[in-house]
Scaffold this active site. Structure first.
Site, mmCIF file in Angstrom:
data_model
loop_
_atom_site.group_PDB
_atom_site.id
_atom_site.type_symbol
_atom_site.label_atom_id
_atom_site.label_comp_id
_atom_site.label_asym_id
_atom_site.label_seq_id
_atom_site.Cartn_x
_atom_site.Cartn_y
_atom_site.Cartn_z
ATOM 1 N N CYS A 177 0.835 -1.210 0.000
ATOM 2 C CA CYS A 177 0.000 0.000 0.000
ATOM 3 C C CYS A 177 0.864 1.252 0.000
ATOM 4 C CB CYS A 177 -0.917 -0.028 1.221
ATOM 5 S SG CYS A 177 -1.633 1.547 1.671
ATOM 6 N N CYS B 264 0.347 3.568 2.959
ATOM 7 C CA CYS B 264 0.980 3.023 4.169
ATOM 8 C C CYS B 264 2.472 3.347 4.189
ATOM 9 C CB CYS B 264 0.775 1.515 4.242
ATOM 10 S SG CYS B 264 -0.946 0.976 4.206
ATOM 11 N N CYS C 36 -12.057 -27.524 34.353
ATOM 12 C CA CYS C 36 -10.711 -27.456 33.752
ATOM 13 C C CYS C 36 -10.240 -26.008 33.636
ATOM 14 C CB CYS C 36 -10.754 -28.127 32.384
ATOM 15 S SG CYS C 36 -9.414 -27.691 31.265
ATOM 16 N N CYS D 137 -9.534 -24.858 30.114
ATOM 17 C CA CYS D 137 -10.786 -24.627 29.382
ATOM 18 C C CYS D 137 -11.342 -23.246 29.704
ATOM 19 C CB CYS D 137 -11.819 -25.691 29.741
ATOM 20 S SG CYS D 137 -11.298 -27.396 29.415
#
Length: 431
Positions: free
Chosen positions: A46, A49, A181, A184
């Site tokens: 870009c 950019c 857990c 988790c």
């Protein structure tokens, strides 16, 4: 000149005050931080950019110790860009009190303008904290950083698993968890955030689900789950495979998008029938590949279909690149041919256009799977000779009728002979 499209080196180094961000460190550095962050999402190809880079470095140095300044190569890390709705480059986002809902920076692009905007935002953030309206970062540390509604995670059970997952014909990432857990619990907010992003970015074609393996022990046993959390990937007609990637939302999103592109249909191959077809395809994709095929009278339907088949095979091969694919008949779009240096000869021809830079490259080799593969492979790693599109803009496009799939017919000139007086003696000679 080289068309630098992919695999570029980032704009910033360890010597700069700009923090390079990626899916592996974004959660830790940004979402779990109490700091105000200014983050630029950029693409190496870009031009705007590239122009911003020097000012972005100055901004980071000026705000060092006050406001964090980061940058994401969103061309390389598409999952992060997609997660925050980045549609163009550069995009600057402000991650303030609510890290899950960053604001778009709308100010000027000079370092002074960006610094002023950051300080104004910082003042507002401090005032809100003093008034008690904000306690800083609103991410829930208890939930590992927050960032997503669980509504997009599909709860899977013994009763609905086969119908929703196995019979759907779509891709699923399924987490088998246990409520007690700890790992988790850490994964839960990442899984939820990823589910929301994946649902949006794949148009609901890839799904994230969760199974409470302590309740639905039959499912866990069926798929050999021995520890928690276990993540399995389910694809139509295949045995499930273990997910081996990272556990951040960025890692999960990236894997899901890879699965989506692997199982997605190839891009559509469109005939250039009008200006809208060309403009939309070239504007919407990083690169548009255009073939100019011989006139139908030169090849017939069989010959044309053989060329289109080669293109469709290449579109399938390169579908992960998300490029646009177009074709036109020789002579139908003469201004386009002239702008691309094709000029009425050498059919079939192929070109690849980067519409953002108005640069194009021409296929020099054969119009075959091997020749086109070598051409596109070179472009994808930034090699290949390029030129500027004639006039610096997409040319005028004629509106034409779509090819009907049939052989061409030579035009027939018809004459009305009813008014012609034919003399029976014409052509006779008197002896």
């Amino acid at each position: 000149m080289t068309l630098m499209l992919l695999n570029q080196i980032g704009f910033y180094s360890a010597a700069d005050d700009v923090v390079e961000l990626n899916p592996s460190n974004f959660n830790r550095e940004v979402l779990q931080s109490d700091s105000l962050w200014l983050i630029e999402f950029y693409a190496p190809w870009c031009g705007h950019c590239q122009s911003l880079t020097a000012d972005w470095k100055k901004t980071a140095t000026a705000l060092k110790g006050i406001v964090k300044v980061g940058a994401v190569d969103a061309d390389q890390h598409k999952s992060l860009g997609g997660q925050y709705g980045v549609r163009g480059f550069p995009s600057i986002k402000i991650f303030g009190a609510n890290k899950n809902k960053p604001d778009d920076y709308q100010g000027g692009r000079s370092s002074q303008a960006i610094v002023d905007g950051a300080l104004n935002t910082l003042r507002t953030l401090v005032k809100d904290r003093m008034s008690g309206r904000s306690g800083g970062s609103d991410n829930s540390r208890q939930s590992g950083g927050g960032g997503g509604s669980k509504k997009n995670v599909v709860e899977l059970t013994d009763d609905n698993f086969d119908r929703l997952v196995l019979d759907s014909g779509e891709v699923w990432l399924v987490e088998f968890f246990a409520p007690w857990c700890g790992h988790c619990k850490s994964l839960e907010p990442e899984w939820a955030a990823a589910a929301s992003a994946v649902k949006e970015q794949t148009k609901d074609k890839v799904h994230l689900g969760a199974v409470d393996a302590t309740v639905h022990q039959g499912l866990a046993s069926r798929y050999g789950v021995r520890g928690f959390p276990t993540i399995k990937i389910f694809k139509k007609g295949e045995e499930p495979e273990d997910y081996q990637g990272g556990r951040t939302r960025g890692d999960i999103i990236a894997r899901a998008l890879d699965l989506f592109s692997d199982n997605a249909a190839p891009p559509e191959l469109l005939e250039i029938l009008n200006a809208d077809v060309l403009k939309k395809t070239c504007d919407d994709y990083q690169l548009c590949v255009i073939a100019v095929l011989p006139h139908i009278l030169d090849t017939g339907a069989a010959g044309r279909n053989s060329y289109l088949e080669v293109m469709m095979k290449m579109a399938e091969k390169y579908k992960k690149k998300m490029w646009g694919w177009l074709w036109t008949e020789a002579g139908a779009q003469m201004e386009l041919e002239a702008a691309l240096g094709i000029g009425g000869f050498g059919y079939p021809a192929m070109t690849a256009i980067n519409a953002r830079k108005m640069k194009f490259a021409l296929l020099k080799g054969s119009f075959s799977e091997t020749g086109i593969h070598e051409f596109l492979r070179d472009l994808s790693v930034g090699r290949g000779s390029t030129a500027t599109v004639g006039g610096g803009a997409l040319p005028k496009i004629n509106s034409v009728d779509a090819w009907d799939g049939k052989d061409g017919e030579l035009p027939v000139d018809e004459y009305d002979l009813s008014d012609v007086d034919l003399d029976d003696d014409i052509g006779k000679e008197e002896l």
